[in-house]
Design a protein around this motif. Structure first.
Motif, PDB file in Angstrom:
ATOM      1  N   THR A  13       0.849  -1.196   0.000  1.00 28.71           N
ATOM      2  CA  THR A  13       0.000   0.000   0.000  1.00 28.71           C
ATOM      3  C   THR A  13       0.885   1.247   0.000  1.00 28.71           C
ATOM      4  O   THR A  13       1.891   1.302   0.711  1.00 28.71           O
ATOM      5  CB  THR A  13      -0.909   0.016   1.236  1.00 28.71           C
ATOM      6  OG1 THR A  13      -1.780  -1.117   1.196  1.00 28.71           O
ATOM      7  CG2 THR A  13      -1.746   1.293   1.292  1.00 28.71           C
ATOM      8  N   ASP A  86       4.734  -1.754   2.333  1.00 27.71           N
ATOM      9  CA  ASP A  86       3.872  -0.591   2.547  1.00 27.71           C
ATOM     10  C   ASP A  86       4.755   0.649   2.649  1.00 27.71           C
ATOM     11  O   ASP A  86       5.787   0.638   3.328  1.00 27.71           O
ATOM     12  CB  ASP A  86       3.041  -0.746   3.820  1.00 27.71           C
ATOM     13  CG  ASP A  86       2.001  -1.850   3.694  1.00 27.71           C
ATOM     14  OD1 ASP A  86       1.669  -2.237   2.554  1.00 27.71           O
ATOM     15  OD2 ASP A  86       1.531  -2.329   4.745  1.00 27.71           O
ATOM     16  N   ASP A 110      -3.834   0.588  -5.124  1.00 31.59           N
ATOM     17  CA  ASP A 110      -3.100   0.460  -3.865  1.00 31.59           C
ATOM     18  C   ASP A 110      -2.646   1.788  -3.283  1.00 31.59           C
ATOM     19  O   ASP A 110      -1.899   1.820  -2.314  1.00 31.59           O
ATOM     20  CB  ASP A 110      -1.870  -0.439  -4.087  1.00 31.59           C
ATOM     21  CG  ASP A 110      -2.263  -1.826  -4.566  1.00 31.59           C
ATOM     22  OD1 ASP A 110      -3.336  -2.304  -4.164  1.00 31.59           O
ATOM     23  OD2 ASP A 110      -1.504  -2.423  -5.351  1.00 31.59           O
ATOM     24  N   ARG A 176     -11.124   1.526   2.280  1.00 32.70           N
ATOM     25  CA  ARG A 176     -10.742   2.342   1.130  1.00 32.70           C
ATOM     26  C   ARG A 176     -11.815   2.291   0.048  1.00 32.70           C
ATOM     27  O   ARG A 176     -12.438   1.247  -0.170  1.00 32.70           O
ATOM     28  CB  ARG A 176      -9.407   1.855   0.561  1.00 32.70           C
ATOM     29  CG  ARG A 176      -8.217   2.289   1.381  1.00 32.70           C
ATOM     30  CD  ARG A 176      -6.936   1.739   0.820  1.00 32.70           C
ATOM     31  NE  ARG A 176      -6.711   0.374   1.263  1.00 32.70           N
ATOM     32  CZ  ARG A 176      -5.742  -0.403   0.809  1.00 32.70           C
ATOM     33  NH1 ARG A 176      -4.945   0.034  -0.127  1.00 32.70           N
ATOM     34  NH2 ARG A 176      -5.591  -1.619   1.278  1.00 32.70           N
TER      35      ARG A 176
END
Length: 202
Positions: A13, A86, A110, A176
């Motif tokens: 992410t 991430d 992402d 999200r």
């Protein structure tokens, strides 16, 4: 020990903090590295500029050197995320090509795109207190940085401290939206819609 090829693929992410200089991005990023449950990397463009050697750059080549630094930064972020890491990105989208480059490189599914806002008077006060930025830098960046107008999440660092913002981002991650802001912006480009950022090739 498992062989590397047996490790399941994981998509990293990218928490993308966009705002002017002195808007509070780095402080939010530091808080995110503290509160997020998964290991993450804070990647700031200032750190990439700081890696450059002190060899003098002639004035006529400076724009090209800065441009290549930004390009390399974007590709480093994309590579870390593609490897399953991430990443918290600390960025200033004060030139249209920077956003276009990120849209082309990052998997838009992402990216959590966060607009970091701060009123001009407070930006000026912070610049004076820091003393390590050219006077008026944030004011010059302000008209361009948020001109694209689409975010997944926004904050005002004059009203909300970095810890609160970091926790709000953390709470947002499991819910999200679909499409994400990056998906919407990429679709606009694909459909021929022009991004409204003013070009500034640095």
């Amino acid at each position: 020990m498992r062989h590397l090829s047996s490790v399941p693929a994981r998509r990293g992410t990218i928490i993308f903090l966009n705002g002017t200089s002195s808007s509070g991005k780095s402080t939010i990023a530091a808080e995110l590295t503290r509160v997020l449950d998964e290991p993450c990397f804070h990647m700031a463009v200032d750190a990439f500029h700081a890696m450059r050697s002190r060899a003098p750059v002639p004035a006529e080549r400076l724009d090209d050197v800065l441009h290549r630094t930004w390009q390399g930064f974007h590709r480093a972020v994309a590579g870390m995320a593609a490897a399953g890491n991430d990443v918290v990105v600390d960025h200033v989208l004060s030139a249209e090509w920077r956003l276009r480059d990120c849209l082309a490189l990052f998997d838009p599914r992402d990216v959590v795109f966060v607009g970091v806002h701060c009123p001009p008077a407070e930006l000026e006060r912070r610049e004076r207190a820091r003393g390590d930025r050219p006077t008026g830098l944030a004011a010059r960046q302000l008209p361009q940085v948020h001109a694209h107008g689409v975010y997944d999440l926004e904050c005002d660092t004059a009203r909300e401290d970095a810890t609160a913002v970091a926790h709000r981002i953390k709470d947002f991650l499991p819910r999200r939206p679909s499409p994400t802001a990056f998906e919407k912006l990429r679709a606009d480009l694909r459909d021929g819609t022009q991004l409204r950022l003013t070009a500034q090739e640095q």
